[in-house]
Scaffold this active site. Sequence first.
Site, mmCIF file in Angstrom:
data_model
loop_
_atom_site.group_PDB
_atom_site.id
_atom_site.type_symbol
_atom_site.label_atom_id
_atom_site.label_comp_id
_atom_site.label_asym_id
_atom_site.label_seq_id
_atom_site.Cartn_x
_atom_site.Cartn_y
_atom_site.Cartn_z
ATOM 1 N N LYS A 41 94.484 54.161 26.228
ATOM 2 C CA LYS A 41 94.613 52.755 26.594
ATOM 3 C C LYS A 41 93.223 52.187 26.865
ATOM 4 O O LYS A 41 92.447 52.766 27.626
ATOM 5 C CB LYS A 41 95.499 52.645 27.840
ATOM 6 C CG LYS A 41 95.896 51.244 28.234
ATOM 7 C CD LYS A 41 96.827 51.305 29.432
ATOM 8 C CE LYS A 41 97.248 49.920 29.879
ATOM 9 N NZ LYS A 41 98.140 49.977 31.087
ATOM 10 N N HIS A 51 92.560 49.167 28.219
ATOM 11 C CA HIS A 51 92.542 48.146 29.262
ATOM 12 C C HIS A 51 93.251 48.696 30.495
ATOM 13 O O HIS A 51 93.789 49.803 30.464
ATOM 14 C CB HIS A 51 93.233 46.862 28.780
ATOM 15 C CG HIS A 51 94.675 47.058 28.417
ATOM 16 N ND1 HIS A 51 95.074 47.616 27.215
ATOM 17 C CD2 HIS A 51 95.820 46.797 29.110
ATOM 18 C CE1 HIS A 51 96.393 47.672 27.169
ATOM 19 N NE2 HIS A 51 96.879 47.193 28.304
#
Length: 221
Positions: free
Chosen positions: A102, A104
């Site tokens: 991921k 963010h």
Amino acid sequence: MKNLRQEFIAFSVQAGVLSFGEFITKAGRTSPYFFNAGLFNEGANLGQLAQFYAQTLLDSGIEFDMLFGPAYKGITLASSTAVALAGMGRNVPFAYNRKEAKDHGEGGTIVGAKLAGKVVIIDDVISAGTSVRESVDMIRAAGATPSAVLIALDRMERSGKDDALTVNSAVQEIINTYQMPVICIANLADLFDYLSSGQASQFEQYTAAVRDYRAKYGSQS
């Protein structure tokens, strides 16, 4: 412990997770039985499954600080087992990985508690052992220690072609490679005992097929 193993086999059959007939495995073999943990897909049977995982882990005497579930099946297995352990008086953190990092928020590939201490990897079965190897690498990279692998069913099966079978099963290879135990709720020997006990008369016709399959592909331990 023997009763727990037989109870698990009976539970898996009742839930439709363990089936008998003719099934083609990933290795191209015709197997007289098939175990699909993905069919533990209801709250009640997932909760019962977690009880089996938790009790087996506690009975093993393995020291552990947290649980890790490799994506994807291991995610629900680790989280539900953590809930079951808490109900038994052992509250431990758990974590799991996502397939893609991921970029963010918290970022990274690990979700849940920080990997630390002695970590038990929880999965359904070990076929090629790929998810275990990846899990070991992630746990060690975080500075934690993989202490054991906990699975539902050990097929006790050697890999390779019929004319060139490996000496060890996938489970034994993990044990030898990483020098850590692999704990199973039940194994192929328990399945054969279940069929031979007379308590599953509706599947009696598959007893010989399971025995022959075990004789051809089964490992010695």
